[in-house]
Design a protein around this motif. Structure first.
Motif, PDB file in Angstrom:
ATOM      1  N   GLU A 107      37.908  51.117  36.875  1.00 49.61           N
ATOM      2  CA  GLU A 107      37.178  49.989  37.426  1.00 49.61           C
ATOM      3  C   GLU A 107      35.787  50.390  37.911  1.00 49.61           C
ATOM      4  O   GLU A 107      34.827  49.634  37.757  1.00 49.61           O
ATOM      5  N   GLU A 108      35.671  51.591  38.482  1.00 52.63           N
ATOM      6  CA  GLU A 108      34.362  52.008  38.966  1.00 52.63           C
ATOM      7  C   GLU A 108      33.402  52.246  37.800  1.00 52.63           C
ATOM      8  O   GLU A 108      32.229  51.874  37.866  1.00 52.63           O
ATOM      9  N   VAL A 109      33.900  52.846  36.724  1.00 51.53           N
ATOM     10  CA  VAL A 109      33.062  53.036  35.542  1.00 51.53           C
ATOM     11  C   VAL A 109      32.729  51.686  34.911  1.00 51.53           C
ATOM     12  O   VAL A 109      31.597  51.444  34.483  1.00 51.53           O
ATOM     13  N   ARG A 110      33.709  50.801  34.855  1.00 52.86           N
ATOM     14  CA  ARG A 110      33.480  49.461  34.290  1.00 52.86           C
ATOM     15  C   ARG A 110      32.386  48.730  35.055  1.00 52.86           C
ATOM     16  O   ARG A 110      31.465  48.136  34.471  1.00 52.86           O
ATOM     17  N   SER A 111      32.462  48.779  36.384  1.00 51.65           N
ATOM     18  CA  SER A 111      31.447  48.130  37.214  1.00 51.65           C
ATOM     19  C   SER A 111      30.093  48.795  37.033  1.00 51.65           C
ATOM     20  O   SER A 111      29.055  48.118  36.964  1.00 51.65           O
ATOM     21  N   PHE A 112      30.079  50.108  36.955  1.00 56.26           N
ATOM     22  CA  PHE A 112      28.835  50.862  36.805  1.00 56.26           C
ATOM     23  C   PHE A 112      28.143  50.496  35.502  1.00 56.26           C
ATOM     24  O   PHE A 112      26.913  50.337  35.454  1.00 56.26           O
ATOM     25  N   PHE A 113      28.933  50.306  34.450  1.00 56.31           N
ATOM     26  CA  PHE A 113      28.350  49.923  33.159  1.00 56.31           C
ATOM     27  C   PHE A 113      27.858  48.480  33.195  1.00 56.31           C
ATOM     28  O   PHE A 113      26.707  48.191  32.849  1.00 56.31           O
ATOM     29  N   ASN A 114      28.725  47.570  33.612  1.00 62.45           N
ATOM     30  CA  ASN A 114      28.369  46.148  33.569  1.00 62.45           C
ATOM     31  C   ASN A 114      27.220  45.800  34.498  1.00 62.45           C
ATOM     32  O   ASN A 114      26.381  44.949  34.179  1.00 62.45           O
ATOM     33  N   ALA A 115      27.162  46.448  35.659  1.00 62.53           N
ATOM     34  CA  ALA A 115      26.144  46.080  36.648  1.00 62.53           C
ATOM     35  C   ALA A 115      24.861  46.878  36.492  1.00 62.53           C
ATOM     36  O   ALA A 115      23.761  46.313  36.577  1.00 62.53           O
ATOM     37  N   VAL A 116      24.961  48.178  36.264  1.00 67.55           N
ATOM     38  CA  VAL A 116      23.771  49.034  36.269  1.00 67.55           C
ATOM     39  C   VAL A 116      23.231  49.256  34.861  1.00 67.55           C
ATOM     40  O   VAL A 116      22.052  49.040  34.601  1.00 67.55           O
ATOM     41  N   TYR A 117      24.085  49.692  33.933  1.00 59.46           N
ATOM     42  CA  TYR A 117      23.615  49.901  32.558  1.00 59.46           C
ATOM     43  C   TYR A 117      23.062  48.608  31.983  1.00 59.46           C
ATOM     44  O   TYR A 117      21.960  48.576  31.423  1.00 59.46           O
ATOM     45  N   ARG A 118      23.829  47.527  32.119  1.00 59.46           N
ATOM     46  CA  ARG A 118      23.404  46.249  31.550  1.00 59.46           C
ATOM     47  C   ARG A 118      22.119  45.726  32.186  1.00 59.46           C
ATOM     48  O   ARG A 118      21.380  44.953  31.556  1.00 59.46           O
ATOM     49  N   SER A 119      21.838  46.127  33.420  1.00 57.24           N
ATOM     50  CA  SER A 119      20.636  45.630  34.085  1.00 57.24           C
ATOM     51  C   SER A 119      19.363  46.114  33.409  1.00 57.24           C
ATOM     52  O   SER A 119      18.282  45.574  33.660  1.00 57.24           O
ATOM     53  N   VAL A 179      36.857  44.202  29.706  1.00 57.26           N
ATOM     54  CA  VAL A 179      38.268  43.907  29.999  1.00 57.26           C
ATOM     55  C   VAL A 179      38.675  44.608  31.287  1.00 57.26           C
ATOM     56  O   VAL A 179      38.652  45.839  31.365  1.00 57.26           O
ATOM     57  N   PRO A 180      39.043  43.869  32.335  1.00 60.54           N
ATOM     58  CA  PRO A 180      39.518  44.505  33.572  1.00 60.54           C
ATOM     59  C   PRO A 180      40.800  45.284  33.332  1.00 60.54           C
ATOM     60  O   PRO A 180      41.617  44.932  32.481  1.00 60.54           O
ATOM     61  N   GLY A 181      40.980  46.354  34.099  1.00 60.48           N
ATOM     62  CA  GLY A 181      42.178  47.169  33.980  1.00 60.48           C
ATOM     63  C   GLY A 181      43.109  46.978  35.155  1.00 60.48           C
ATOM     64  O   GLY A 181      42.930  46.087  35.996  1.00 60.48           O
ATOM     65  N   ALA A 182      44.105  47.854  35.236  1.00 64.35           N
ATOM     66  CA  ALA A 182      45.122  47.738  36.283  1.00 64.35           C
ATOM     67  C   ALA A 182      44.544  47.975  37.670  1.00 64.35           C
ATOM     68  O   ALA A 182      45.110  47.526  38.671  1.00 64.35           O
ATOM     69  N   ASP A 183      43.411  48.693  37.747  1.00 62.80           N
ATOM     70  CA  ASP A 183      42.821  48.982  39.055  1.00 62.80           C
ATOM     71  C   ASP A 183      41.718  47.989  39.424  1.00 62.80           C
ATOM     72  O   ASP A 183      40.873  48.275  40.272  1.00 62.80           O
ATOM     73  N   PHE A 184      41.722  46.824  38.781  1.00 61.22           N
ATOM     74  CA  PHE A 184      40.730  45.785  39.069  1.00 61.22           C
ATOM     75  C   PHE A 184      41.213  44.947  40.242  1.00 61.22           C
ATOM     76  O   PHE A 184      42.253  44.290  40.174  1.00 61.22           O
ATOM     77  N   TYR A 185      40.480  44.988  41.336  1.00 61.93           N
ATOM     78  CA  TYR A 185      40.821  44.212  42.528  1.00 61.93           C
ATOM     79  C   TYR A 185      39.608  43.387  42.941  1.00 61.93           C
ATOM     80  O   TYR A 185      38.792  43.821  43.753  1.00 61.93           O
ATOM     81  N   PRO A 186      39.463  42.192  42.372  1.00 65.19           N
ATOM     82  CA  PRO A 186      38.298  41.361  42.698  1.00 65.19           C
ATOM     83  C   PRO A 186      38.417  40.802  44.107  1.00 65.19           C
ATOM     84  O   PRO A 186      39.508  40.772  44.694  1.00 65.19           O
ATOM     85  N   PRO A 187      37.312  40.339  44.672  1.00 68.17           N
ATOM     86  CA  PRO A 187      37.373  39.728  46.006  1.00 68.17           C
ATOM     87  C   PRO A 187      38.069  38.367  45.952  1.00 68.17           C
ATOM     88  O   PRO A 187      37.573  37.433  45.325  1.00 68.17           O
ATOM     89  N   VAL A 188      39.224  38.285  46.593  1.00 68.02           N
ATOM     90  CA  VAL A 188      40.002  37.039  46.629  1.00 68.02           C
ATOM     91  C   VAL A 188      39.806  36.395  47.993  1.00 68.02           C
ATOM     92  O   VAL A 188      40.028  37.022  49.034  1.00 68.02           O
ATOM     93  N   ILE A 189      39.401  35.133  48.005  1.00 65.34           N
ATOM     94  CA  ILE A 189      39.027  34.434  49.233  1.00 65.34           C
ATOM     95  C   ILE A 189      40.249  33.790  49.870  1.00 65.34           C
ATOM     96  O   ILE A 189      41.074  33.169  49.200  1.00 65.34           O
ATOM     97  N   SER A 190      40.342  33.921  51.188  1.00 58.91           N
ATOM     98  CA  SER A 190      41.365  33.234  51.973  1.00 58.91           C
ATOM     99  C   SER A 190      40.674  32.367  53.025  1.00 58.91           C
ATOM    100  O   SER A 190      39.655  32.764  53.593  1.00 58.91           O
ATOM    101  N   GLY A 191      41.232  31.179  53.280  1.00 60.24           N
ATOM    102  CA  GLY A 191      40.650  30.282  54.268  1.00 60.24           C
ATOM    103  C   GLY A 191      41.124  28.866  54.033  1.00 60.24           C
ATOM    104  O   GLY A 191      41.923  28.595  53.125  1.00 60.24           O
ATOM    105  N   ALA A 206      38.057  43.753  50.573  1.00 57.57           N
ATOM    106  CA  ALA A 206      36.958  44.658  50.239  1.00 57.57           C
ATOM    107  C   ALA A 206      37.084  45.140  48.795  1.00 57.57           C
ATOM    108  O   ALA A 206      38.176  45.205  48.224  1.00 57.57           O
ATOM    109  N   VAL A 207      35.940  45.461  48.186  1.00 57.32           N
ATOM    110  CA  VAL A 207      35.888  45.983  46.824  1.00 57.32           C
ATOM    111  C   VAL A 207      35.426  47.431  46.877  1.00 57.32           C
ATOM    112  O   VAL A 207      34.445  47.763  47.567  1.00 57.32           O
TER     113      VAL A 207
END
Length: 668
Positions: free
Chosen positions: A50-62, A335-347, A363-364
């Motif tokens: 998930e950390e590599v996935r985020s690093f690619f999608n957010a930083v590389y793609r930017s 494609v998110p993997g098993a370690d994907f924990y998106p921010p889920v809102i409660s309220g 927290a993410v």
């Protein structure tokens, strides 16, 4: 210069030439520049998918699609300058690769290097060739440009961040030792430079990336592993796994080294390139699976599923160990993997209009901050057969042809349809729906399709994006047959269930695989014709303001009683957003009407009843009275409402009524 030949026209592929030789003297090169910004200073845990996935999608793609906005004029030998954001994107791409490789990702660009690289890029473009030692007889020759050429990776036919990825790929027969890659990943380097000129017919775009600094002979800094490899051990996005794999260590002797690879226990064939010193750290290079590393268009095979490759390098001389074994997992970062924990809102599901409604979310990992937003949500349905024009669509077509066609060209119904085709030369041809929508659990897309005169390298694709267009996922794909293909329309149905609850963008993309063959027809009706596009069971969104928060909570104050979507996304490295998390669907309601009465005042046979609206609101009020607290209550029709402070404090004035000992105020 390598060539890629299509059915319609020859197209040139980028040219990298050879990497620059190692410098003999770096005493005059810079060792320090200004402070880092978000162009570097990256770290990533490559053991975390998930950390590599985020690093690619957010930083590389930017770094993709940043306009050069250059003032260069190649024909007139004007080197010009480029947009700061473009140069930052180039630098960010370098530091992304370095962080992934496990070497210090704190490289900066020196302004003097940039200026000289701009001159070098101009010279390469104007003379349509590459040289690290250009002669003074060249068009646009300058001594600064020649100095940059000697100290830089050079590319023709590519520029900016794309050139950096090209250097990492290091395609071409002269680049078997991957020298460009080795210079970009040289651990000691802290200062580089970049220069680019755009394509200006008849000249190609070009890049020069300065790769040497005064730290060249410094002690080797700590690296994640003793060696530096590409792809690195751990998770690597398939887009940056190239035919040439490499393994580097200073002073190591790889002459007799052997390389073996397996995947799921099955041996993978390996071809070892000749070991060549002289660029960066000593390196051994190999090519798996019989791939052609000299062809720019060759990609590393990937079937869409996470694939683990085990690499073993033996018989190494001059390293702490003679044998090293590591695993590389090639994966799809869309494609998110098993370690994907998106921010889920409660309220609260029914926040109060005008109230301070408190929401929390989880927290993410690796987040440095968060953003949240509210969007108005309303029922949405699309039925578009091109009868109303292209109002609903953003259009990108090669040669700017009109994608709306009418009979006698084929249409499925009515008088019009959409048609995407590949005139010569082929490019980008797509229709993107302007409206962002949210599929429900039974969300559905249907359309009528006719694909005719499409080659094997031409594809009709329907794609969706749930991260603002950063990445797109195929939900429908049809390959050309190499001939006439379909002669009538077929109803296609695509379930959108997998995207339920997520803000979704939709596009129809007629794709040409670069380097392949295509039919260069220009007649409307050839290629891909689309009609009767229908989306059902969905909502649409009107985004409101995006807000920042450094905590894992926020306060939402809806302005009206209606339906909203609430979403949260994490930021990494201060300003790079990840995907929006799952939407929290809420329906704002008006707060209950609460009225507080003050003690009645008697004067001149009149009673005054002051009262205050504590919460809620009402357009009108009425006064009731009773002779006991439990009632019965009677409406005082003689009462008159006067307002002291509009909307907050009020007063009824009424004649004193018989048996009226108790009063109350309510909304009718």
């Amino acid at each position: 210069m390598a060539f890629v030949v299509g059915a319609g026209q020859a197209q040139t592929a980028p040219d990298l030439g050879e990497p620059p030789p190692a410098p003999k003297d770096v005493s005059g090169l810079p060792r320090r520049v200004g402070p880092l910004s978000v162009t570097g200073g990256f770290t990533v845990n490559i053991a975390s998918r998930e950390e590599v996935r985020s690093f690619f999608n957010a930083v590389y793609r930017s770094s993709e699609g940043v306009p050069m906005n250059s003032s260069a004029v190649v024909a007139s030998c004007v080197a010009g300058t480029n947009a700061t954001a473009f140069l930052q994107a180039e630098l960010r791409r370098i530091n992304w690769f370095r962080a992934m490789a496990g070497v210090p990702a704190n490289v900066s660009f020196a302004a003097t290097n940039n200026t000289r690289c701009q001159q070098a890029a101009l010279m390469m473009a104007r003379n349509n060739t590459l040289s690290h030692y250009p002669p003074s007889s060249w068009f646009c020759y300058t001594s600064d440009g020649a100095l940059a050429a000697q100290n830089s990776n050079l590319a023709l036919g590519t520029s900016g961040a794309a050139a950096i990825t090209g250097y990492m790929q290091d395609f071409g027969a002269v680049n078997a030792p991957v020298g460009h890659r080795r210079w970009l990943l040289y651990p000691q380097t802290q200062i580089m430079g970049g220069g680019d000129v755009p394509a200006q017919s008849p000249f190609n775009d070009a890049n020069a990336t300065w790769v040497f600094d005064g730290h060249y002979f410094d002690p080797r800094p700590p690296t994640r592993t003793p060696y530096v490899s590409w792809p690195p051990p751990g998770f690597t996005p398939y887009q940056v796994v190239f035919p040439r794999w490499s393994f580097s260590y200073p002073g190591a002797n790889f002459t007799n080294a052997t390389i073996t690879m397996t995947s799921n226990g099955v041996p993978v064939t390996v071809f070892k390139e000749s070991v060549v010193p002289g660029a960066g750290e000593n390196t051994v290079v190999w090519v798996p699976m019989g791939l052609d590393p000299n062809n720019f268009a060759t990609v590393f095979p990937f079937n869409g599923s996470d694939t683990v490759y085990t690499v073993t390098i033996s018989n190494i001389v001059g390293m702490p160990q003679s044998t090293y074994t590591y695993n590389v997992t090639v994966f799809d970062p869309a494609v998110p993997g098993a370690d994907f924990y998106p921010p889920v809102i409660s309220g609260p599901s029914q926040p109060l209009v005008g109230g301070s409604n408190f929401y929390t979310f989880n927290a993410v990992s690796n987040a440095t901050g968060y953003q949240w937003r509210a969007s108005l949500r309303w029922a949405y349905a699309l039925a578009d057969g091109a009868e109303g024009g292209t109002t609903n669509w953003d259009i990108v077509t090669t040669t700017n042809y009109n994608p709306r066609v009418s009979s006698p060209y084929p249409v499925a119904s009515g008088s019009f349809a959409f048609n995407l085709r590949h005139p010569m030369p082929p490019g980008t041809d797509m229709l993107t729906l302007k409206q962002v929508f949210v599929p429900r659990t039974n969300g559905l897309l249907t359309f009528r399709s006719r694909l005719t005169w499409a080659y094997f390298d031409e594809y009709a694709k329907v794609q969706v994006s749930t991260n603002g267009g950063i990445t797109w996922v195929d939900v429908y794909s049809q390959q050309g047959t190499g001939g006439q293909g379909e002669t009538s329309f077929t109803l296609r149905s695509v379930s959108l269930t997998n995207f339920a609850g997520r803000p979704t963008q939709l596009r129809f993309n007629y794709v040409y695989v670069v380097g392949g063959q295509y039919f260069p027809w220009t007649n409307p009706g050839d290629g891909w014709t689309i009609d009767d596009i229908v989306i059902t069971n969905a909502d649409a969104l009107t985004p409101l303001a995006t807000n920042a928060t450094t905590t894992t909570n926020f306060v939402f104050t809806p302005a009206q009683a209606t339906n909203y979507n609430l979403e949260v996304r994490a930021l990494i490295f201060t300003e790079f957003p990840l995907d929006w998390g799952p939407a929290r669907q809420v329906s704002a309601v008006a707060p209950p009407l609460v009225i507080q009465l003050a003690a009645p005042l008697l004067t001149n046979n009149q009673v005054w009843i002051p009262f205050t609206v504590v919460s809620g609101s009402a357009a009108t009020f009425k006064l009731l009275h009773a002779d006991q607290p439990q009632g019965p209550w009677t409406t005082n029709t003689a009462a008159t409402l006067t307002t002291n402070t509009p909307g907050v404090s009020y007063r009824f004035t009424a004649p004193v009524a018989a048996n009226a000992k108790f009063y109350r105020v309510q909304s009718p």
